[in-house]
Design an enzyme around this catalytic site. Structure first.
Site, short mmCIF file in Angstrom:
data_model
loop_
_atom_site.label_atom_id
_atom_site.label_comp_id
_atom_site.label_asym_id
_atom_site.label_seq_id
_atom_site.Cartn_x
_atom_site.Cartn_y
_atom_site.Cartn_z
N HIS A 14 48.39 52.10 100.99
CA HIS A 14 48.25 52.02 99.52
C HIS A 14 46.82 52.37 99.15
CE1 HIS A 14 48.99 49.39 95.65
NE2 HIS A 14 48.27 50.48 95.39
N HIS A 194 54.72 50.60 92.43
CA HIS A 194 53.91 49.42 92.10
C HIS A 194 54.80 48.46 91.32
CE1 HIS A 194 50.59 51.99 93.17
NE2 HIS A 194 49.65 51.15 92.77
N GLU A 197 52.42 43.40 90.39
CA GLU A 197 50.96 43.30 90.44
C GLU A 197 50.57 42.43 89.25
OE1 GLU A 197 48.95 47.04 89.66
OE2 GLU A 197 47.02 46.31 90.40
N ASP A 275 43.59 50.21 97.88
CA ASP A 275 43.98 50.60 96.51
C ASP A 275 43.03 51.65 95.92
OD1 ASP A 275 45.67 50.53 94.34
OD2 ASP A 275 45.06 48.57 93.60
N ASP A 276 41.92 51.21 95.33
CA ASP A 276 40.93 52.10 94.71
C ASP A 276 39.54 51.66 95.18
OD1 ASP A 276 42.77 53.56 92.67
OD2 ASP A 276 43.19 51.43 92.38
N1 ADE Z 1 46.51 53.41 89.71
C1 ADE Z 1 45.48 53.28 90.54
N2 ADE Z 1 45.38 52.02 90.98
C2 ADE Z 1 46.38 51.32 90.41
C3 ADE Z 1 46.82 49.98 90.47
N3 ADE Z 1 46.21 49.06 91.21
N4 ADE Z 1 47.89 49.63 89.75
C4 ADE Z 1 48.52 50.53 88.99
N5 ADE Z 1 48.16 51.80 88.90
C5 ADE Z 1 47.09 52.21 89.60
ZN ZN Z 2 47.68 50.99 93.51
#
Ligand code: ADE
Ligand code: ZN
Length: 330
Positions: A14, A194, A197, A275-276
């Site tokens: 992810h 997703h 969350e 994730d990011d």
């Molecule tokens: N796009 C990038 N990161 C995300 C996340 N954590 N949740 C939803 N969309 C995303």
């Molecule tokens: Zn994500």
């Protein structure tokens, strides 16, 4: 423990490639293409990365992605992430990308796909790092746009393993994308989404029942629904959990409150992911280190999480077995 975290082979399942855009590269590309950003320095970018929720992050994430314009930008973006894989001993990466973020600015698959490919081929050749690509649909856009994206991807389908669903969760339930996911399945693509969350457990049910997904991204709110927990356990549905992301986006107040080890202990197939990473303050090993510091993860739990990352991956069975055996012997 820190040594084991560094050395253990792991798969990342992810990771949004646009979320690995480091402030340095963002500023450099903004300058290259004369894109104006509301930041004057790298410090100002970093100071802006204080999020209240998912949407406050997404606003800056889409803004940041606006500096990506030519093939070499996408190559550099992917290459920088793959260098982090090498550093963190990620031997297999399943990487998400958001085509609509680029096609809506007039930048087509013929620009970003060759850039991604050049970096991915180099990492495979140089370090043996394997990968899969996951093409995500933005759920704040209409399903028609997702269907058009799938159509535009036709010449590149041999590079794409799965489709995903990301962006603003609450108010955009999985059921809105039933047709796009059914079409993706027809084309032979696997599916992830997703869910859970920020959104409720019903969205996880929706992803399973309406989108027929193989994995749930995040999914941490499953704990609120015992019947759903049983379903996820019995069907071995992997959850790609992102601990640092969940803290930065206030899904949990503090790492010590995160439920990942509880989910693992209950027998769910949970994995650790970044994730990011450039927005959330760390790559995969930073996630493991933070869990170790605040949740007191054991070596056995670390090994199980890494075994799960291969079990939950889209690798062939022989490759999964090879990596799992290597971890078991550590
Ligand atoms: N796009 C990038 N990161 C995300 C996340 N954590 N949740 C939803 N969309 C995303
Ligand atoms: Zn994500």
């Amino acid at each position: 423990m820190d040594e084991l975290i560094d050395q253990i082979p792991k798969a990342e399942l992810h990771l949004h490639i646009e979320g690995s855009l480091e402030p340095e590269l963002m500023m450099q590309l903004a300058h290259k293409h004369s894109v104006s950003l509301p930041y004057n320095s790298i410090e100002e970018v970093e100071q802006a990365y204080n999020f209240e929720n998912l949407q406050s992050f997404l606003d800056l994430y889409y803004l940041g992605a606006s500096v990506l314009r030519d093939e070499d930008d996408f190559y550099q973006l992917m290459w920088q992430y793959l260098c982090h894989c090498k550093e963190d001993n990620i031997v297999h990466a399943e990487i998400m990308f958001d085509p609509q973020t680029h096609t809506d600015r007039g930048i087509g698959f013929d620009v970003f796909m060759p850039g991604f490919k050049r970096a991915l081929d180099k990492a495979k050749q140089k370090w043996g790092i394997t990968h899969r690509l996951i093409m995500c649909f933005l759920r704040h856009l209409p399903e028609q746009s997702a269907l058009e994206t799938l159509e535009a991807a036709t010449p590149y389908l041999d590079m794409i393993t799965a489709v995903g669903l990301d962006s603003s969760e609450v108010g955009n339930p999985p059921e809105n994308f039933t047709k796009a996911f059914a079409k993706a399945k027809e084309l032979g693509l696997l599916r992830v989404a997703h869910a859970g969350e920020e959104g409720p457990p019903e969205y996880i049910w929706g992803a399973l029942n309406s989108l027929d997904v193989q994995r749930i991204d995040h999914g941490v709110r499953c704990i609120e629904d015992e019947k759903l927990m049983q379903e996820l356990i019995q069907k071995h549905i992997p959850l790609t959990v992102c601990p640092l992301s969940n803290i930065k986006l206030c899904v949990f107040d503090h790492m010590r409150d995160h439920n990942i080890l509880e989910l693992l202990g209950r027998g769910l197939l949970v994995t650790v992911n970044s994730d990011d990473p450039s927005y959330f303050g760390g790559y995969i090993n930073d996630n493991f280190r933070s869990m170790n510091e605040h949740l007191g993860m054991s070596e056995q739990e670390l090994k199980q999480l890494c075994i799960n990352s291969f079990k939950g991956s889209f690798l062939d069975q022989a490759s999964k077995d090879k990596w799992i055996q290597q971890i078991e012997q550590m």
